[in-house]
Design a protein around this motif. Structure first.
Motif, PDB file in Angstrom:
ATOM      1  N   PRO A 146       0.740  -1.272   0.015  1.00 55.38           N
ATOM      2  CA  PRO A 146       0.052  -0.039   0.013  1.00 55.38           C
ATOM      3  C   PRO A 146       0.706   1.254   0.051  1.00 55.38           C
ATOM      4  CG  PRO A 146       0.107  -1.081   2.052  1.00 55.38           C
ATOM      5  CD  PRO A 146       0.583  -2.078   1.307  1.00 55.38           C
ATOM      6  N   LYS A 147       0.481   2.272  -0.780  1.00 54.24           N
ATOM      7  CA  LYS A 147       1.079   3.286  -0.919  1.00 54.24           C
ATOM      8  C   LYS A 147       0.967   4.195   0.474  1.00 54.24           C
ATOM      9  CE  LYS A 147       2.927   2.843  -5.040  1.00 54.24           C
ATOM     10  NZ  LYS A 147       2.374   1.489  -5.228  1.00 54.24           N
ATOM     11  N   PRO A 148       2.001   4.983   1.052  1.00 57.44           N
ATOM     12  CA  PRO A 148       1.705   5.847   2.213  1.00 57.44           C
ATOM     13  C   PRO A 148       0.563   6.907   1.728  1.00 57.44           C
ATOM     14  CG  PRO A 148       3.923   6.306   1.043  1.00 57.44           C
ATOM     15  CD  PRO A 148       3.407   5.031   0.495  1.00 57.44           C
ATOM     16  N   ASP A 149      -0.152   7.073   2.914  1.00 58.48           N
ATOM     17  CA  ASP A 149      -1.234   8.358   2.751  1.00 58.48           C
ATOM     18  C   ASP A 149      -0.674   9.397   3.299  1.00 58.48           C
ATOM     19  OD1 ASP A 149      -2.799   6.703   1.714  1.00 58.48           O
ATOM     20  OD2 ASP A 149      -3.878   5.738   3.617  1.00 58.48           O
ATOM     21  N   SER A 150       0.118   9.602   3.920  1.00 59.12           N
ATOM     22  CA  SER A 150       1.065  10.947   4.466  1.00 59.12           C
ATOM     23  C   SER A 150       1.302  11.568   3.427  1.00 59.12           C
ATOM     24  CB  SER A 150       2.136  10.353   5.506  1.00 59.12           C
ATOM     25  OG  SER A 150       2.992   9.827   4.864  1.00 59.12           O
ATOM     26  N   LYS A 151       0.773  12.874   3.256  1.00 59.94           N
ATOM     27  CA  LYS A 151       1.267  13.691   2.279  1.00 59.94           C
ATOM     28  C   LYS A 151       1.857  15.271   3.237  1.00 59.94           C
ATOM     29  CE  LYS A 151      -1.545  12.419  -1.343  1.00 59.94           C
ATOM     30  NZ  LYS A 151      -2.637  12.654  -2.366  1.00 59.94           N
ATOM     31  N   MET A 152       2.722  15.830   2.467  1.00 61.25           N
ATOM     32  CA  MET A 152       3.066  17.112   3.067  1.00 61.25           C
ATOM     33  C   MET A 152       2.387  17.952   2.958  1.00 61.25           C
ATOM     34  SD  MET A 152       6.723  19.145   2.735  1.00 61.25           S
ATOM     35  CE  MET A 152       7.741  17.687   3.466  1.00 61.25           C
ATOM     36  N   THR A 153       1.846  18.758   4.017  1.00 58.72           N
ATOM     37  CA  THR A 153       0.740  19.824   3.797  1.00 58.72           C
ATOM     38  C   THR A 153       1.702  21.289   3.804  1.00 58.72           C
ATOM     39  OG1 THR A 153       0.902  20.098   6.440  1.00 58.72           O
ATOM     40  CG2 THR A 153      -0.887  18.406   5.719  1.00 58.72           C
ATOM     41  N   SER A 154       0.522  22.077   3.508  1.00 58.80           N
ATOM     42  CA  SER A 154       1.094  23.346   3.272  1.00 58.80           C
ATOM     43  C   SER A 154       1.683  24.046   4.751  1.00 58.80           C
ATOM     44  CB  SER A 154      -0.117  24.428   2.816  1.00 58.80           C
ATOM     45  OG  SER A 154      -1.263  24.425   3.667  1.00 58.80           O
ATOM     46  N   GLU A 155       0.963  23.561   5.781  1.00 56.65           N
ATOM     47  CA  GLU A 155       1.565  23.901   7.056  1.00 56.65           C
ATOM     48  C   GLU A 155       3.112  23.521   7.181  1.00 56.65           C
ATOM     49  OE1 GLU A 155      -1.445  22.968   6.633  1.00 56.65           O
ATOM     50  OE2 GLU A 155      -2.689  24.409   7.148  1.00 56.65           O
ATOM     51  N   ASP A 156       3.095  22.078   6.957  1.00 50.60           N
ATOM     52  CA  ASP A 156       4.604  21.546   7.094  1.00 50.60           C
ATOM     53  C   ASP A 156       5.696  22.483   6.056  1.00 50.60           C
ATOM     54  OD1 ASP A 156       3.428  19.565   8.601  1.00 50.60           O
ATOM     55  OD2 ASP A 156       3.355  18.132   6.727  1.00 50.60           O
ATOM     56  N   ILE A 157       5.112  22.854   4.931  1.00 46.16           N
ATOM     57  CA  ILE A 157       6.357  23.671   4.394  1.00 46.16           C
ATOM     58  C   ILE A 157       6.242  25.077   4.774  1.00 46.16           C
ATOM     59  CG2 ILE A 157       6.543  24.788   1.854  1.00 46.16           C
ATOM     60  CD1 ILE A 157       4.627  22.689   0.653  1.00 46.16           C
ATOM     61  N   MET A 158       5.482  25.658   5.199  1.00 46.04           N
ATOM     62  CA  MET A 158       5.484  27.041   5.793  1.00 46.04           C
ATOM     63  C   MET A 158       6.466  26.850   7.252  1.00 46.04           C
ATOM     64  SD  MET A 158       1.635  28.731   5.233  1.00 46.04           S
ATOM     65  CE  MET A 158       2.271  30.134   6.248  1.00 46.04           C
ATOM     66  N   THR A 159       6.352  25.625   7.656  1.00 47.41           N
ATOM     67  CA  THR A 159       7.045  25.508   8.999  1.00 47.41           C
ATOM     68  C   THR A 159       8.537  25.015   8.619  1.00 47.41           C
ATOM     69  OG1 THR A 159       5.444  24.409  10.260  1.00 47.41           O
ATOM     70  CG2 THR A 159       7.419  23.843  10.968  1.00 47.41           C
ATOM     71  N   MET A 160       8.879  24.494   7.670  1.00 41.63           N
ATOM     72  CA  MET A 160      10.035  24.119   6.940  1.00 41.63           C
ATOM     73  C   MET A 160      10.743  25.443   6.602  1.00 41.63           C
ATOM     74  SD  MET A 160       9.652  20.585   4.945  1.00 41.63           S
ATOM     75  CE  MET A 160      10.989  20.835   4.074  1.00 41.63           C
ATOM     76  N   ALA A 161      10.072  26.445   6.085  1.00 39.78           N
ATOM     77  CA  ALA A 161      10.428  27.810   5.515  1.00 39.78           C
ATOM     78  C   ALA A 161      10.933  28.337   6.881  1.00 39.78           C
ATOM     79  CB  ALA A 161       9.424  28.562   4.882  1.00 39.78           C
ATOM     80  N   GLU A 162      10.062  28.594   7.700  1.00 40.24           N
ATOM     81  CA  GLU A 162      10.522  29.373   9.131  1.00 40.24           C
ATOM     82  C   GLU A 162      11.819  28.414   9.677  1.00 40.24           C
ATOM     83  OE1 GLU A 162       7.162  29.100  11.780  1.00 40.24           O
ATOM     84  OE2 GLU A 162       5.961  30.429  10.323  1.00 40.24           O
ATOM     85  N   VAL A 163      11.927  27.323   9.761  1.00 40.44           N
ATOM     86  CA  VAL A 163      13.070  26.841  10.295  1.00 40.44           C
ATOM     87  C   VAL A 163      14.478  27.003   9.365  1.00 40.44           C
ATOM     88  CG1 VAL A 163      14.336  24.559  11.058  1.00 40.44           C
ATOM     89  CG2 VAL A 163      11.973  25.056  11.331  1.00 40.44           C
ATOM     90  N   SER A 164      14.232  27.070   8.129  1.00 38.34           N
ATOM     91  CA  SER A 164      15.054  27.233   7.105  1.00 38.34           C
ATOM     92  C   SER A 164      15.840  28.688   7.361  1.00 38.34           C
ATOM     93  CB  SER A 164      14.836  26.863   5.810  1.00 38.34           C
ATOM     94  OG  SER A 164      14.572  25.684   5.919  1.00 38.34           O
ATOM     95  N   ARG A 222      11.528  33.480   2.386  1.00 40.65           N
ATOM     96  CA  ARG A 222      10.499  32.891   3.157  1.00 40.65           C
ATOM     97  C   ARG A 222       9.117  33.393   2.961  1.00 40.65           C
ATOM     98  NH1 ARG A 222       7.754  34.303   7.156  1.00 40.65           N
ATOM     99  NH2 ARG A 222       9.000  36.082   7.553  1.00 40.65           N
ATOM    100  N   GLU A 223       9.102  34.845   2.663  1.00 43.38           N
ATOM    101  CA  GLU A 223       7.689  35.373   2.496  1.00 43.38           C
ATOM    102  C   GLU A 223       7.353  34.987   1.136  1.00 43.38           C
ATOM    103  OE1 GLU A 223       8.290  39.711   3.058  1.00 43.38           O
ATOM    104  OE2 GLU A 223       8.699  39.513   5.143  1.00 43.38           O
ATOM    105  N   ILE A 224       8.046  34.919   0.334  1.00 44.50           N
ATOM    106  CA  ILE A 224       7.642  34.498  -1.075  1.00 44.50           C
ATOM    107  C   ILE A 224       7.009  33.104  -1.061  1.00 44.50           C
ATOM    108  CG2 ILE A 224       8.285  33.788  -3.289  1.00 44.50           C
ATOM    109  CD1 ILE A 224      10.227  36.428  -3.335  1.00 44.50           C
ATOM    110  N   ILE A 225       7.868  31.988  -0.397  1.00 42.95           N
ATOM    111  CA  ILE A 225       7.395  31.011  -0.137  1.00 42.95           C
ATOM    112  C   ILE A 225       5.855  30.874   0.702  1.00 42.95           C
ATOM    113  CG2 ILE A 225       7.774  28.604   0.887  1.00 42.95           C
ATOM    114  CD1 ILE A 225      10.657  29.077   0.634  1.00 42.95           C
ATOM    115  N   GLU A 226       5.663  31.486   1.463  1.00 40.13           N
ATOM    116  CA  GLU A 226       4.461  31.381   2.391  1.00 40.13           C
ATOM    117  C   GLU A 226       3.188  32.097   1.125  1.00 40.13           C
ATOM    118  OE1 GLU A 226       5.144  33.638   5.886  1.00 40.13           O
ATOM    119  OE2 GLU A 226       6.214  31.931   6.869  1.00 40.13           O
TER     120      GLU A 226
END
Length: 456
Positions: free
Chosen positions: A191-209, A220-224
């Motif tokens: 079975p293929k994994p159902d977990s997908k990266m959400t927009s909140e995850d991407i925004m959190t990654m941008a903040e951490v970066s 970061r602002e452009i990404i958000e």
């Protein structure tokens, strides 16, 4: 059995048997030497295959560096051939590495067993010691060390071992192909994994970066902004009806030219009677042919040079509108409400600014500040300031997702449910909002003071 001579005979028999066992279990030095040599060879080959795995699969993304020298051409061609079948190559390396580790482990167990039998030591102690030592040697000597060496210069390591691995790659083709195909078939059935990266995850990654210094704050602002782009509606970024600069069908050429000079706009809607009756869009360049004529006497039928206008609902998503602009090859659209009346205007610049921020050129006038802060901590805000910008200035929460207003003026109308009078005060979220000026039934400026709402 009670005869003493019989007991002596039994004890003598047992003692003789013990001596024979001791003699039989004596370690053969030749056999022990061969076993130790094979164990060392197993560890060496295990290290070789571990390093090969890292080297080859690090080179897989650098195949443009292969066959760059004539002296290394044959080795590079072998590497390229093996990398063309990565699953088979991986299966080959893992088969050989597993075999080498098994051989070393089995012979190490045999040597440990001989030591136990020869010296009568504790089996638990000897086998535990054997497992610990062998595990340490496999990890350090056969796994970590060769992989570190290979990853530092994968191309060189791959070339050095390519001939040996290529021979095994060919010899083990049937077995490696079977394993590779089996894993592929199993992978397809899992079975293929159902977990997908959400927009909140991407925004959190941008903040951490940003915090780690990998990206700048503007990046970061452009990404958000890009993430939020698909959820933004036209109403949120449009120019409201009261701020639309438009041309009437009754305007003269001189009036239109003066409007173009003052506002510096390249496109303006044209209306007949009022803004609810938009006929099209006038481009400033379409007026240029008339600039050398007798401006005072020249009469133009603006309908003849007006271009087709694009009308969109205020609830339309900005990303959909951008595609409409691309398809219609236009840069401007009129925003209409549910009754067909003109609610606002939106341009391509408004959409791009939603992603990259404010865009200005050398012809733009210095934008008037929408607020002034005094030393006393009191602010004077323009009623048209966006509440999101006001939140950033005051560091407070003023909006919710279901709000139907976007500006400070809209908030005041929502709170008072009427046109407020000058000097009237409204309290909201720890802010004291005082109406500073009203013009033509429209709130222009407000005095804002941050304080706790008085208790009733």
């Amino acid at each position: 059995m009670k005869d003493p001579s019989s007991l002596l005979f039994i004890f003598d028999f047992i003692s003789r048997q013990g001596e024979s066992v001791l003699i039989d279990s004596t370690i053969d030095p030749v056999a022990l030497t061969i076993q130790l040599i094979i164990i060392v060879l197993g560890l060496v080959f295990s290290a070789l295959f571990s390093g090969a795995e890292v080297a080859f699969f690090s080179v897989i993304n650098q195949q443009d560096l292969l066959i760059d020298q004539d002296t290394k051409g044959s080795k590079d061609r072998m590497i390229a051939k093996m990398l063309a079948y990565p699953r088979r190559l991986l299966a080959t390396i893992l088969i050989c590495n597993t075999f080498a580790n098994i051989v070393a482990s089995v012979l190490a167990a045999v040597v440990a067993g001989n030591i136990v039998a020869s010296f009568g030591l504790s089996e638990v102690f000897i086998y535990t010691l054997e497992v610990v030592v062998l595990t340490f040697m496999i990890l350090i000597l056969s796994e970590i060390t060769p992989k570190v060496i290979a990853i530092n210069n994968p191309l060189k390591s791959a070339r050095q071992i390519s001939s040996f691995i290529y021979v095994l790659f060919k010899l083990l083709t049937p077995l490696s192909s079977l394993i590779a195909n089996s894993t592929l078939s199993l992978e397809e059935r899992l079975p293929k994994p159902d977990s997908k990266m959400t927009s909140e995850d991407i925004m959190t990654m941008a903040e951490v970066s940003e915090q780690e210094g990998s990206i700048r704050s503007d990046e970061r602002e452009i990404i958000e902004n890009v993430i939020e782009f698909g959820t933004t509606t036209v109403r949120e970024i449009m120019t409201s009806r009261v701020n639309i600069v438009a041309i009437s069908t009754d305007d003269s050429l001189n009036e239109v030219l003066q409007l173009i000079r003052e506002k510096g706009l390249s496109r303006m809607p044209i209306y007949d009677g009022d803004l609810d009756n938009i006929l099209g869009v006038i481009h400033s360049k379409d007026v240029l042919p008339y600039i050398n004529s007798d401006i005072e006497r020249t009469t133009i039928n603006w309908r003849t040079i007006a271009r087709k206008a694009l009308f969109v609902p205020s609830t339309k998503k900005v990303d959909d509108l951008l595609r409409d602009f691309q398809q219609e090859k236009t840069h401007i659209a009129l925003v209409v409400d549910e009754y067909g009346g003109t609610e606002g205007l939106i341009t391509l610049d408004d959409i791009l600014e939603e992603i990259v921020g404010e865009i200005s050129d050398e012809y733009d006038e210095v934008e008037e500040s929408l607020y002034t802060k005094f030393k006393s901590g009191v602010y004077i805000f323009d009623a048209k300031i966006d509440l999101d910008d006001m939140e950033d200035i005051l560091h407070t929460e003023l909006t919710a997702e279901d709000d139907e207003y976007e500006t400070l003026g809209g908030l005041v109308y929502h709170l008072t449910e009427r046109i407020p009078n000058v000097g009237e005060r409204v309290y909201y979220e720890g802010l004291e909002l005082t109406i500073h000026s009203v013009k033509n039934n429209r709130v222009k400026k407000l005095r804002v003071k941050v304080q706790e709402r008085p208790k009733s």
